[in-house]
Design a protein around this motif. Structure first.
Motif, PDB file in Angstrom:
ATOM      1  N   CYS A  89       0.707  -1.294   0.046  1.00 52.09           N
ATOM      2  CA  CYS A  89       0.050  -0.059  -0.075  1.00 52.09           C
ATOM      3  C   CYS A  89       0.711   1.151   0.150  1.00 52.09           C
ATOM      4  CB  CYS A  89      -0.775  -0.045   1.128  1.00 52.09           C
ATOM      5  SG  CYS A  89      -2.083  -1.312   1.156  1.00 52.09           S
ATOM      6  N   HIS A 145      -3.216  -3.987  -7.648  1.00 52.82           N
ATOM      7  CA  HIS A 145      -3.153  -3.773  -6.315  1.00 52.82           C
ATOM      8  C   HIS A 145      -4.485  -2.937  -6.170  1.00 52.82           C
ATOM      9  CE1 HIS A 145      -1.389  -2.923  -2.141  1.00 52.82           C
ATOM     10  NE2 HIS A 145      -2.570  -1.900  -2.338  1.00 52.82           N
ATOM     11  N   CYS A 187      -7.199  -4.057  -3.418  1.00 52.01           N
ATOM     12  CA  CYS A 187      -7.169  -3.730  -1.947  1.00 52.01           C
ATOM     13  C   CYS A 187      -8.135  -2.378  -2.120  1.00 52.01           C
ATOM     14  CB  CYS A 187      -5.654  -3.047  -2.061  1.00 52.01           C
ATOM     15  SG  CYS A 187      -5.572  -1.973  -0.386  1.00 52.01           S
ATOM     16  N   CYS A 189      -6.815   1.206  -1.077  1.00 55.98           N
ATOM     17  CA  CYS A 189      -6.111   1.914  -1.907  1.00 55.98           C
ATOM     18  C   CYS A 189      -6.872   2.300  -3.214  1.00 55.98           C
ATOM     19  CB  CYS A 189      -4.737   1.082  -2.624  1.00 55.98           C
ATOM     20  SG  CYS A 189      -3.401   1.137  -1.265  1.00 55.98           S
TER      21      CYS A 189
HETATM   22 ZN   LIG Z   1      -3.148  -1.129  -0.741  1.00 54.18          ZN
END
Ligand SMILES: [Zn+2]
Length: 93
Positions: A14, A40, A44, A47
């Motif tokens: 992150c 990502h 996630c 994020c």
């Molecule tokens: Zn992340």
């Protein structure tokens, strides 16, 4: 599948996503990093949310600063500061 595995294993943290954000938006990341970045974001939620809000903040900043007739020109508009603050508050690792 091998390719996908490689992407997963080389996934960014992150923190790295946060660091690459500007480069990503300015398209300065190479193909590989861009791919990792996007993977990502897909995996996630933190994020992904941060990225969306960051993009909105930049868009808001551009709208305000690119219009010289805007009454906010020359000073930092409260609206922009609020947007930045809410992004920082909403982003938890
Ligand atoms: Zn992340």
């Amino acid at each position: 599948m091998k390719f996908l595995k490689k992407v997963m294993h080389a996934n960014l943290t992150c923190r790295q996503v946060e660091e690459f954000l500007m480069d990503y938006l300015e398209e300065r990341l190479g193909f590989w990093k861009t791919l990792q970045f996007r993977v990502h974001l897909l995996m996630c939620p933190n994020c992904s949310k941060y990225f969306q809000e960051y993009k909105n903040t930049i868009a808001l900043g551009k709208t305000l600063f690119e219009n010289p007739d805007n009454e906010a020109a020359g000073k930092v508009p409260d609206e922009l500061l609020e947007a930045i603050m809410s992004v920082k508050k909403g982003y938890r690792k």
